[in-house]
Design an enzyme around this catalytic site. Sequence first.
Site, PDB file in Angstrom:
ATOM      1  N   GLN A  36       0.827  -1.193   0.000  1.00 58.70           N
ATOM      2  CA  GLN A  36       0.000   0.000   0.000  1.00 58.70           C
ATOM      3  C   GLN A  36       0.868   1.252   0.000  1.00 58.70           C
ATOM      4  O   GLN A  36       1.834   1.353   0.765  1.00 58.70           O
ATOM      5  CB  GLN A  36      -0.917   0.035   1.221  1.00 58.70           C
ATOM      6  CG  GLN A  36      -1.925   1.173   1.182  1.00 58.70           C
ATOM      7  CD  GLN A  36      -2.792   1.230   2.414  1.00 58.70           C
ATOM      8  OE1 GLN A  36      -2.327   1.652   3.472  1.00 58.70           O
ATOM      9  NE2 GLN A  36      -4.042   0.817   2.299  1.00 58.70           N
TER      10      GLN A  36
ATOM     11  N   TYR B 277      -6.535  10.191   4.626  1.00 57.25           N
ATOM     12  CA  TYR B 277      -5.180  10.576   4.246  1.00 57.25           C
ATOM     13  C   TYR B 277      -5.216  11.432   2.974  1.00 57.25           C
ATOM     14  O   TYR B 277      -6.288  11.832   2.516  1.00 57.25           O
ATOM     15  CB  TYR B 277      -4.306   9.333   4.124  1.00 57.25           C
ATOM     16  CG  TYR B 277      -4.218   8.594   5.435  1.00 57.25           C
ATOM     17  CD1 TYR B 277      -3.525   9.144   6.521  1.00 57.25           C
ATOM     18  CD2 TYR B 277      -4.876   7.380   5.631  1.00 57.25           C
ATOM     19  CE1 TYR B 277      -3.468   8.501   7.747  1.00 57.25           C
ATOM     20  CE2 TYR B 277      -4.832   6.736   6.854  1.00 57.25           C
ATOM     21  CZ  TYR B 277      -4.131   7.299   7.915  1.00 57.25           C
ATOM     22  OH  TYR B 277      -4.097   6.670   9.136  1.00 57.25           O
TER      23      TYR B 277
ATOM     24  N   ARG C  46      -7.712   1.807  -2.933  1.00 56.94           N
ATOM     25  CA  ARG C  46      -8.517   1.642  -1.727  1.00 56.94           C
ATOM     26  C   ARG C  46      -9.359   2.891  -1.480  1.00 56.94           C
ATOM     27  O   ARG C  46      -8.849   4.018  -1.531  1.00 56.94           O
ATOM     28  CB  ARG C  46      -7.615   1.387  -0.517  1.00 56.94           C
ATOM     29  CG  ARG C  46      -8.371   0.842   0.697  1.00 56.94           C
ATOM     30  CD  ARG C  46      -7.459   0.610   1.873  1.00 56.94           C
ATOM     31  NE  ARG C  46      -7.933  -0.483   2.704  1.00 56.94           N
ATOM     32  CZ  ARG C  46      -7.711  -0.577   4.017  1.00 56.94           C
ATOM     33  NH1 ARG C  46      -7.036   0.362   4.641  1.00 56.94           N
ATOM     34  NH2 ARG C  46      -8.150  -1.599   4.705  1.00 56.94           N
TER      35      ARG C  46
ATOM     36  N   GLY D 141      -8.509  -7.506   8.703  1.00 58.21           N
ATOM     37  CA  GLY D 141      -7.368  -6.895   9.350  1.00 58.21           C
ATOM     38  C   GLY D 141      -6.998  -7.584  10.642  1.00 58.21           C
ATOM     39  O   GLY D 141      -6.161  -8.488  10.674  1.00 58.21           O
ATOM     40  N   ARG D 142      -7.632  -7.185  11.742  1.00 60.60           N
ATOM     41  CA  ARG D 142      -7.254  -7.724  13.051  1.00 60.60           C
ATOM     42  C   ARG D 142      -7.385  -9.239  13.167  1.00 60.60           C
ATOM     43  O   ARG D 142      -6.613  -9.857  13.892  1.00 60.60           O
ATOM     44  CB  ARG D 142      -8.028  -7.000  14.143  1.00 60.60           C
ATOM     45  CG  ARG D 142      -7.634  -5.528  14.197  1.00 60.60           C
ATOM     46  CD  ARG D 142      -8.140  -4.800  15.392  1.00 60.60           C
ATOM     47  NE  ARG D 142      -7.751  -3.394  15.287  1.00 60.60           N
ATOM     48  CZ  ARG D 142      -7.598  -2.579  16.326  1.00 60.60           C
ATOM     49  NH1 ARG D 142      -7.811  -3.022  17.538  1.00 60.60           N
ATOM     50  NH2 ARG D 142      -7.233  -1.330  16.137  1.00 60.60           N
TER      51      ARG D 142
END
Length: 376
Positions: free
Chosen positions: A104, A184, A231, A322-323
Amino acid sequence: MTNTAANSRLFAPAHLGTLDLPNRLVMAPMTRNRATADGTPTPLMATYYAQRATAGLIIAEAATPNAVGRTYPNITAIHTDAHVTGWRGVTDAVRAAGGRMFLQLQHGGRVGHPDNSGGLTPLAPSPIPLPDTIFTPGGHQEAVVPREMTAAEVGATVADFAAAARRAVDAGFAGVEVHGANGYLLHQFLGQGTNRRTDGYGGSVAGRVRFVVEVVRAVVAEIGPERVGLRLSPGIKVNGMDEGDTEDLYPALLDALGDLPLAYVHIVYADPDSPVFQDIRKRWTGTLIANPMLPRDQIPADGGRHEAERLLTAGADLISLGRPFLANPDLVDRLRTGAPVNPVRGHGLMYVGGAKGYTDYPALTEADAESAPESF
């Protein structure tokens, strides 16, 4: 829900760009702050990613394309030869374990601080500070007012993304994911609340999507569309975001990129019942990766499989988690067999250095796998 591995598409092979994937489970990019101070990946990171190589695809954590784009301490980067060498150690380890990786690319924009970027003032579409504190080596500090990017700096940043993509391929990655989500820099250009520009990069929807389109096209020109993903996080308000016109914004963005056979579009916090998600699925005819909206502080007992199956039914091609991958290096096997999943051990271990809470999560024993039920 009863859905055994025998009839679940989660564990079916898939094709992505130049890659053949053994399953449809993607390890989502997760910043873990284990790089050196200058952003170079470490051997410990190679161990971490290699442990998770059974994922159909690993999308490695956000790497900045230049120094001013750094967000927090000890995050990774991809703009020097040292960064390439460090990442090569990671990709070699993952490849040796049978895995596949994208990297990424993320520029923080206003999500940054001079103490994290060698004294550089963060750049952003407009001089509107992040309404939150920023973690620095000296602790949490108030966000600074970013400097509005000049037209020349916009062009230079586009070029930095393209150069970073080339370096990523040189480092052994199969491709890159352009980070246009989660507040971002690219997302900041998209939002009305963060983009008050009056030039060609602001104002109308067409103006606000322009920077994202230019970055993606530059990256594609550098390494080819089959190596590029994007993304997005439609409607997400993280990092003080306020898009204002989500329903118009993303159709315009996807239409502007519709001629590019990108490897994928990756939707964060995807809700299969959302009209926005459903519209994206209709508009985007290529591969769609969906990241389900799971509880932030705990992993569901089924490791997220129920929500993953819902998104597949709603039209997603691949599912990113993810987690669940963070705490379970062998998550694919756990989901396939219905074995219990490890919980995340303490938020305090998430963004600090060292192996604890990083590479020390246990894998299944053979007895665990054999005794687990295969359905939920």
